[in-house]
Write an enzyme that holds these catalytic residues in place. Structure first.
Site, PDB file in Angstrom:
ATOM      1  N   ASP A   7       0.887  -1.166   0.000  1.00 44.39           N
ATOM      2  CA  ASP A   7       0.000   0.000   0.000  1.00 44.39           C
ATOM      3  C   ASP A   7       0.924   1.215   0.000  1.00 44.39           C
ATOM      4  O   ASP A   7       1.520   1.547   1.024  1.00 44.39           O
ATOM      5  CB  ASP A   7      -0.907   0.004   1.228  1.00 44.39           C
ATOM      6  CG  ASP A   7      -1.876   1.181   1.217  1.00 44.39           C
ATOM      7  OD1 ASP A   7      -2.279   1.617   0.126  1.00 44.39           O
ATOM      8  OD2 ASP A   7      -2.222   1.660   2.314  1.00 44.39           O
ATOM      9  N   GLU A  67      -1.226  -1.343  -4.926  1.00 38.21           N
ATOM     10  CA  GLU A  67      -2.458  -0.612  -5.232  1.00 38.21           C
ATOM     11  C   GLU A  67      -2.190   0.447  -6.287  1.00 38.21           C
ATOM     12  O   GLU A  67      -1.186   1.162  -6.222  1.00 38.21           O
ATOM     13  CB  GLU A  67      -3.016   0.040  -3.965  1.00 38.21           C
ATOM     14  CG  GLU A  67      -4.395   0.624  -4.165  1.00 38.21           C
ATOM     15  CD  GLU A  67      -5.004   1.092  -2.863  1.00 38.21           C
ATOM     16  OE1 GLU A  67      -5.998   0.492  -2.442  1.00 38.21           O
ATOM     17  OE2 GLU A  67      -4.477   2.051  -2.273  1.00 38.21           O
ATOM     18  N   ASP A 140      -2.543   0.990   6.879  1.00 37.30           N
ATOM     19  CA  ASP A 140      -1.792   0.773   5.636  1.00 37.30           C
ATOM     20  C   ASP A 140      -1.278  -0.667   5.547  1.00 37.30           C
ATOM     21  O   ASP A 140      -1.205  -1.245   4.465  1.00 37.30           O
ATOM     22  CB  ASP A 140      -0.597   1.747   5.552  1.00 37.30           C
ATOM     23  CG  ASP A 140      -1.002   3.170   5.814  1.00 37.30           C
ATOM     24  OD1 ASP A 140      -1.254   3.899   4.855  1.00 37.30           O
ATOM     25  OD2 ASP A 140      -1.089   3.541   7.003  1.00 37.30           O
TER      26      ASP A 140
END
Length: 168
Positions: A7, A67, A140
């Protein structure tokens, strides 16, 4: 298959490593790379890059799932995250790691079964799927594990890998 989920961020990069074999998950490790506020962006990027290199050396993943960048309203923050994503992608590419990118909706769909799931639902499912005692912190890190799970469900199969490599 060992999957490193990422992330991306400039202040915090969430990461999670899972093994996925025979439709079963095993949590290997997870955490966050943090960069201190108040230092220049270039130094933060250097810290992210070197931290990523250490993760790749230590855990030797077969694939990295990251991501895709999603802009809300703050373009400046989005640009900084894009710069961090760039050094993360570079480190993985240089290490010869297969890279796959997923949108937030794809991650939610793969983990919860609904592409517009709430963050709390994703966190709960990550905790359940990986057999963890509590939701990983910071958020996260839980997001990175969700991204790794998404890859296991979406791109981790040999058939999916074959089609990804052999389609135009």
């Amino acid at each position: 298959m060992r999957i490193l989920g990422i992330d991306p961020g400039l202040a915090i990069v969430g990461w999670g490593v899972i093994d996925y074999e025979a439709s079963k998950f095993k949590t290997v490790a997870y955490g966050a790379l943090r960069t201190p506020a108040g230092i220049c962006t270039e130094e933060r990027l250097r810290l992210i890059y070197s931290g990523m290199q250490e993760l790749l050396r230590e855990y030797r993943p077969d694939a990295m799932a990251i991501e895709e960048l999603f802009f809300h309203t703050n373009v400046t923050t989005g640009i900084r995250v894009a710069e961090a994503r760039g050094v993360l992608l570079l480190a993985a590419h240089q290490a010869g790691i297969s890279i796959q990118e997923y949108t937030p909706a794809q991650v939610k769909q793969a983990v919860v079964g609904y592409g517009k799931a709430e963050k709390k639902q994703v966190m709960t499912m990550v905790t359940m799927l990986l057999g963890l005692r509590e939701v990983p912190k910071p958020d996260d890190t839980a997001d990175a594990l969700a991204i790794a799970i998404c890859h296991a469900h979406s791109g981790g199969s040999r058939l999916a890998s074959y089609f990804n490599k052999n389609t135009i």
